[in-house]
Design an enzyme around this catalytic site. Structure first.
Site, PDB file in Angstrom:
ATOM      1  N   ARG A 199     -78.654 -33.433  26.169  1.00  0.00           N
ATOM      2  CA  ARG A 199     -77.552 -33.945  26.991  1.00  0.00           C
ATOM      3  C   ARG A 199     -76.805 -35.094  26.327  1.00  0.00           C
ATOM      4  O   ARG A 199     -76.132 -35.875  26.979  1.00  0.00           O
ATOM      5  CB  ARG A 199     -78.093 -34.391  28.363  1.00  0.00           C
ATOM      6  CG  ARG A 199     -78.411 -33.218  29.282  1.00  0.00           C
ATOM      7  CD  ARG A 199     -79.025 -33.629  30.588  1.00  0.00           C
ATOM      8  NE  ARG A 199     -80.348 -34.236  30.425  1.00  0.00           N
ATOM      9  CZ  ARG A 199     -81.464 -33.552  30.186  1.00  0.00           C
ATOM     10  NH1 ARG A 199     -81.417 -32.237  30.108  1.00  0.00           N
ATOM     11  NH2 ARG A 199     -82.614 -34.166  30.046  1.00  0.00           N
ATOM     12  N   ASP A 231     -32.674 -28.853  22.048  1.00  0.00           N
ATOM     13  CA  ASP A 231     -33.112 -30.125  21.489  1.00  0.00           C
ATOM     14  C   ASP A 231     -31.885 -31.002  21.258  1.00  0.00           C
ATOM     15  O   ASP A 231     -30.815 -30.495  20.908  1.00  0.00           O
ATOM     16  CB  ASP A 231     -33.874 -29.904  20.170  1.00  0.00           C
ATOM     17  CG  ASP A 231     -34.819 -31.058  19.875  1.00  0.00           C
ATOM     18  OD1 ASP A 231     -36.046 -30.864  20.032  1.00  0.00           O
ATOM     19  OD2 ASP A 231     -34.343 -32.153  19.520  1.00  0.00           O
ATOM     20  N   CYS A 251     -51.989 -38.421  20.952  1.00  0.00           N
ATOM     21  CA  CYS A 251     -52.665 -38.013  22.189  1.00  0.00           C
ATOM     22  C   CYS A 251     -53.740 -39.012  22.584  1.00  0.00           C
ATOM     23  O   CYS A 251     -53.570 -39.770  23.525  1.00  0.00           O
ATOM     24  CB  CYS A 251     -53.249 -36.627  21.993  1.00  0.00           C
ATOM     25  SG  CYS A 251     -52.029 -35.476  21.370  1.00  0.00           S
ATOM     26  N   LYS A 253     -55.395 -33.605  32.242  1.00  0.00           N
ATOM     27  CA  LYS A 253     -54.951 -33.704  30.841  1.00  0.00           C
ATOM     28  C   LYS A 253     -55.258 -35.096  30.286  1.00  0.00           C
ATOM     29  O   LYS A 253     -55.776 -35.250  29.172  1.00  0.00           O
ATOM     30  CB  LYS A 253     -53.456 -33.394  30.773  1.00  0.00           C
ATOM     31  CG  LYS A 253     -52.781 -33.782  29.484  1.00  0.00           C
ATOM     32  CD  LYS A 253     -53.297 -32.936  28.339  1.00  0.00           C
ATOM     33  CE  LYS A 253     -53.099 -33.643  27.037  1.00  0.00           C
ATOM     34  NZ  LYS A 253     -52.334 -32.974  26.072  1.00  0.00           N
ATOM     35  N   LYS A 310     -55.353 -37.240  10.811  1.00  0.00           N
ATOM     36  CA  LYS A 310     -56.593 -36.461  10.696  1.00  0.00           C
ATOM     37  C   LYS A 310     -56.419 -35.404   9.599  1.00  0.00           C
ATOM     38  O   LYS A 310     -55.313 -35.243   9.072  1.00  0.00           O
ATOM     39  CB  LYS A 310     -57.012 -35.858  12.028  1.00  0.00           C
ATOM     40  CG  LYS A 310     -56.086 -34.828  12.605  1.00  0.00           C
ATOM     41  CD  LYS A 310     -56.705 -34.327  13.893  1.00  0.00           C
ATOM     42  CE  LYS A 310     -56.164 -33.005  14.296  1.00  0.00           C
ATOM     43  NZ  LYS A 310     -56.835 -32.456  15.449  1.00  0.00           N
ATOM     44  N   VAL A 325     -53.319 -28.008  23.102  1.00  0.00           N
ATOM     45  CA  VAL A 325     -53.608 -27.440  21.790  1.00  0.00           C
ATOM     46  C   VAL A 325     -53.800 -28.530  20.738  1.00  0.00           C
ATOM     47  O   VAL A 325     -53.255 -29.623  20.860  1.00  0.00           O
ATOM     48  CB  VAL A 325     -52.480 -26.491  21.337  1.00  0.00           C
ATOM     49  CG1 VAL A 325     -52.477 -25.246  22.202  1.00  0.00           C
ATOM     50  CG2 VAL A 325     -51.129 -27.190  21.411  1.00  0.00           C
ATOM     51  N   ARG A 333     -62.556 -38.194  25.211  1.00  0.00           N
ATOM     52  CA  ARG A 333     -62.789 -38.159  23.753  1.00  0.00           C
ATOM     53  C   ARG A 333     -62.629 -39.564  23.162  1.00  0.00           C
ATOM     54  O   ARG A 333     -63.428 -39.993  22.334  1.00  0.00           O
ATOM     55  CB  ARG A 333     -61.780 -37.190  23.128  1.00  0.00           C
ATOM     56  CG  ARG A 333     -62.205 -36.593  21.815  1.00  0.00           C
ATOM     57  CD  ARG A 333     -61.439 -35.305  21.570  1.00  0.00           C
ATOM     58  NE  ARG A 333     -61.389 -34.960  20.158  1.00  0.00           N
ATOM     59  CZ  ARG A 333     -62.401 -34.390  19.502  1.00  0.00           C
ATOM     60  NH1 ARG A 333     -63.532 -34.126  20.119  1.00  0.00           N
ATOM     61  NH2 ARG A 333     -62.274 -34.086  18.220  1.00  0.00           N
TER      62      ARG A 333
HETATM   63  N1  SAJ Z   1     -61.579 -38.744  15.786  1.00  0.00           N
HETATM   64  C1  SAJ Z   1     -62.642 -39.580  15.487  1.00  0.00           C
HETATM   65  N2  SAJ Z   1     -63.908 -39.162  15.812  1.00  0.00           N
HETATM   66  C2  SAJ Z   1     -64.153 -37.964  16.391  1.00  0.00           C
HETATM   67  C3  SAJ Z   1     -63.062 -37.113  16.691  1.00  0.00           C
HETATM   68  C4  SAJ Z   1     -61.780 -37.532  16.385  1.00  0.00           C
HETATM   69  O1  SAJ Z   1     -62.459 -40.684  14.966  1.00  0.00           O
HETATM   70  O2  SAJ Z   1     -65.324 -37.665  16.662  1.00  0.00           O
HETATM   71  C5  SAJ Z   1     -60.193 -39.184  15.512  1.00  0.00           C
HETATM   72  C6  SAJ Z   1     -59.437 -38.282  14.559  1.00  0.00           C
HETATM   73  O3  SAJ Z   1     -59.718 -38.607  13.238  1.00  0.00           O
HETATM   74  C7  SAJ Z   1     -58.000 -38.576  14.939  1.00  0.00           C
HETATM   75  C8  SAJ Z   1     -58.104 -38.828  16.448  1.00  0.00           C
HETATM   76  O4  SAJ Z   1     -59.456 -39.072  16.715  1.00  0.00           O
HETATM   77  O5  SAJ Z   1     -57.518 -39.748  14.325  1.00  0.00           O
HETATM   78  C9  SAJ Z   1     -57.601 -37.708  17.321  1.00  0.00           C
HETATM   79  O6  SAJ Z   1     -57.963 -36.452  16.780  1.00  0.00           O
HETATM   80  P1  SAJ Z   1     -58.537 -35.256  17.658  1.00  0.00           P
HETATM   81  O7  SAJ Z   1     -58.861 -34.159  16.737  1.00  0.00           O
HETATM   82  O8  SAJ Z   1     -59.626 -35.736  18.548  1.00  0.00           O
HETATM   83  O9  SAJ Z   1     -57.372 -34.868  18.667  1.00  0.00           O
HETATM   84  P2  SAJ Z   1     -55.796 -34.626  18.587  1.00  0.00           P
HETATM   85  O10 SAJ Z   1     -55.128 -35.907  18.955  1.00  0.00           O
HETATM   86  O11 SAJ Z   1     -55.350 -33.961  17.353  1.00  0.00           O
HETATM   87  O12 SAJ Z   1     -55.643 -33.564  19.795  1.00  0.00           O
HETATM   88  C10 SAJ Z   1     -56.128 -33.898  21.091  1.00  0.00           C
HETATM   89  C11 SAJ Z   1     -56.981 -32.727  21.621  1.00  0.00           C
HETATM   90  N3  SAJ Z   1     -57.677 -33.163  22.819  1.00  0.00           N
HETATM   91  C12 SAJ Z   1     -58.995 -32.964  22.984  1.00  0.00           C
HETATM   92  O13 SAJ Z   1     -59.706 -32.437  22.165  1.00  0.00           O
HETATM   93  C13 SAJ Z   1     -59.569 -33.416  24.296  1.00  0.00           C
HETATM   94  C14 SAJ Z   1     -56.085 -31.524  21.886  1.00  0.00           C
HETATM   95  O14 SAJ Z   1     -56.836 -30.483  22.505  1.00  0.00           O
HETATM   96  C15 SAJ Z   1     -54.916 -31.918  22.789  1.00  0.00           C
HETATM   97  O15 SAJ Z   1     -54.049 -30.833  23.044  1.00  0.00           O
HETATM   98  C16 SAJ Z   1     -54.131 -33.002  22.086  1.00  0.00           C
HETATM   99  O16 SAJ Z   1     -55.003 -34.129  21.919  1.00  0.00           O
HETATM  100  C17 SAJ Z   1     -52.944 -33.389  22.943  1.00  0.00           C
HETATM  101  O17 SAJ Z   1     -51.835 -32.916  22.668  1.00  0.00           O
HETATM  102  O18 SAJ Z   1     -53.137 -34.096  23.941  1.00  0.00           O
END
Ligand code: SAJ
Length: 433
Positions: A260, A48, A274, A220, A331, A169, A227
């Site tokens: 569905r 790093d 992400c 990815k 979150k 992850v 989402r």
């Molecule tokens: N959020 C909402 N509504 C939802 C779900 C999430 O408003 O229904 C918000 C959360 O509060 C947060 C944001 O979305 O602010 C992102 O949170 P998250 O839990 O959806 O995801 P991350 O960013 O913590 O992690 C995501 C994950 N991707 C998916 O589920 C497709 C994780 O698996 C990935 O490894 C990570 O991104 C990454 O590193 O890309």
């Protein structure tokens, strides 16, 4: 190619199993990955540019908050299976897990990937494997990394193995998901894909799917885009329902009974490094053909402003008021503030003349306006916003709260809602017209 075909060559590859791995980037992904490989028999050098991270890791300490990671790192460092350095060294495998931040123009800043790739070139030897884990725009391995790796003088298809294997992850469950999740490996050729698959097989219990590098990069990005787009749909629904005087959370619950349909959850916006970032990496490459992806991003980015407007609507004016915010991370149950929509809300509030802010967050030790006096924040205030549903907040007692509470996550218990009565407001729920 699929993982079953790959199984056939497992035995041959195991004999020549790579032993030393150099991991570039000791952040949210590099650090746990280093610890995981170290605890599975590999010798790991973590690299790093940040000397503090390097020095702390060599003492067995970590610089990020993640369940179980501290103990694992302590163990593998004490067993001398993991150490850190500011420069790379010769190894059998190089894993690049450096940040790919987003710039003001919403394009990816690839300078860290580029410089990490350049850094390893002098240490390459025939038979080495190079893996990109950082989330990157489609084409990064083929168009950015391969030309740099070629300056080593090696023939990439004959002498080296090169692949993208994106991390997937979720913060808060990284060590579990590193093991349990399915993984994609996209090599520049079949030999690269298989070689890298065997490496991850040392700890991955999920399926490992093989493809080419650019498909893996796009997979990815589309996972997080999927989402993000779904959340934007929920947020749009929330805004419409507020105007109609109905409850979006009921609409979602009932609509999702359909086999569905899977509408996501509305909220104060989308944070983290992400979902709030990755969709832009696709838009960047195809600006004319990514209308839905862009609109979803913009819709989610407007949510902090929407919450701000609701606050103003509830209180009339925010001037000279005291506002309490419960939870500021992006979150629940983590310390990560990156792209947090609640911090964007806080910035909007800070603009208001005479406002006093009281921020409560058990996961954050340093930020302006933070207070540990939760009782005071709940009672000596004009308004409470529930920004993040940290599990600790489920224990809060709202019996003495006599001011409006705006719940951005549909989090408060039935009992607390009843205690608050007309003072309870919910994002996505309008009052009957
Ligand atoms: N959020 C909402 N509504 C939802 C779900 C999430 O408003 O229904 C918000 C959360 O509060 C947060 C944001 O979305 O602010 C992102 O949170 P998250 O839990 O959806 O995801 P991350 O960013 O913590 O992690 C995501 C994950 N991707 C998916 O589920 C497709 C994780 O698996 C990935 O490894 C990570 O991104 C990454 O590193 O890309």
């Amino acid at each position: 190619m699929n993982s079953n075909e790959g199984q056939k060559s497992v035995k041959i590859e195991r004999v020549t199993m790579s032993k030393k791995i150099c991991i570039l980037g000791l952040g949210y992904i590099g650090m746990p990955t280093a610890a995981m490989f170290a605890s599975n028999g590999y010798e790991i050098v973590g690299v790093d540019v940040n000397e503090t991270v390097v020095n702390q890791l060599n003492k067995g300490e970590i610089t990020i908050e993640e369940p179980y990671l501290g103990d694992l790192v302590k163990q593998v460092v004490s067993e001398k299976r993991l150490r850190a350095s500011v420069t790379p060294e010769e190894a059998d495998v190089f894993i690049i897990a450096v940040p790919t931040p987003i710039m003001d123009d919403k394009s990816a800043d690839m300078t860290y990937v580029e410089s990490a790739t350049r850094m390893i070139v002098p240490y390459l030897k025939k038979g080495d494997t190079i893996i990109l884990e950082s989330t990157s725009p489609p084409g990064t391995v083929e168009k950015l990394m391969c030309p740099i790796l070629e300056t080593s003088g090696f023939d990439l298809h004959e002498d080296l193995y090169v692949a993208h294997s994106p991390e997937r992850v979720i913060p808060g469950k990284i060590l579990i998901e590193l093991v349990e999740n399915n993984r994609i490996v996209g090599g520049i050729n079949e030999a690269s894909s298989r070689k890298v698959m065997h490496l991850y097989e040392s700890f991955v219990k999920g399926e490992i799917y093989l493809t080419d590098a650019t498909t893996a990069e796009m997979c990815k990005l589309m996972e997080n885009t999927f989402r993000d787009v779904n959340i934007s749909l929920a947020n749009e629904l929330a805004i419409i329902c507020e105007q109609m005087g109905i409850n979006a959370w009921d609409v979602i619950e009932f609509a999702n009974k359909h086999p569905r349909v899977f509408i996501h959850q509305p909220g104060p916006g989308v944070g983290g490094h992400c979902l709030a970032v990755d969709p832009w990496f696709i838009v960047e490459k195809f600006p004319e053909d990514t209308k839905i992806i862009r609109l979803a991003r913009e819709t989610n980015d407007l949510m902090p402003m929407h919450v701000f407007k609701r606050l103003k609507g509830i209180l009339g004016t925010l001037r000279n008021k005291t506002v309490t915010v419960l939870g500021i991370t992006y979150k629940p149950d983590i310390d990560d503030l990156r792209e947090s929509p609640i911090l964007q809300l806080v910035e909007l509030l800070e603009e208001i003349e005479g406002i006093t802010l009281k921020l409560v967050d058990p996961y954050v030790s340093e930020y302006r306006h933070l207070t540990e006096d939760v009782q005071d924040a709940l009672t000596d205030t004009d308004m409470i916003i529930l920004g993040v549903n940290h599990h600790e907040f489920s224990e809060l007692d709202f019996a003495d709260v006599k001011v409006p509470v705006l719940d951005t996550r549909n989090f408060l218990s039935k009992e607390s809602r009843e205690q608050l009565g007309d003072n309870y407001y919910l994002i996505g729920k309008g009052r009957q017209l």
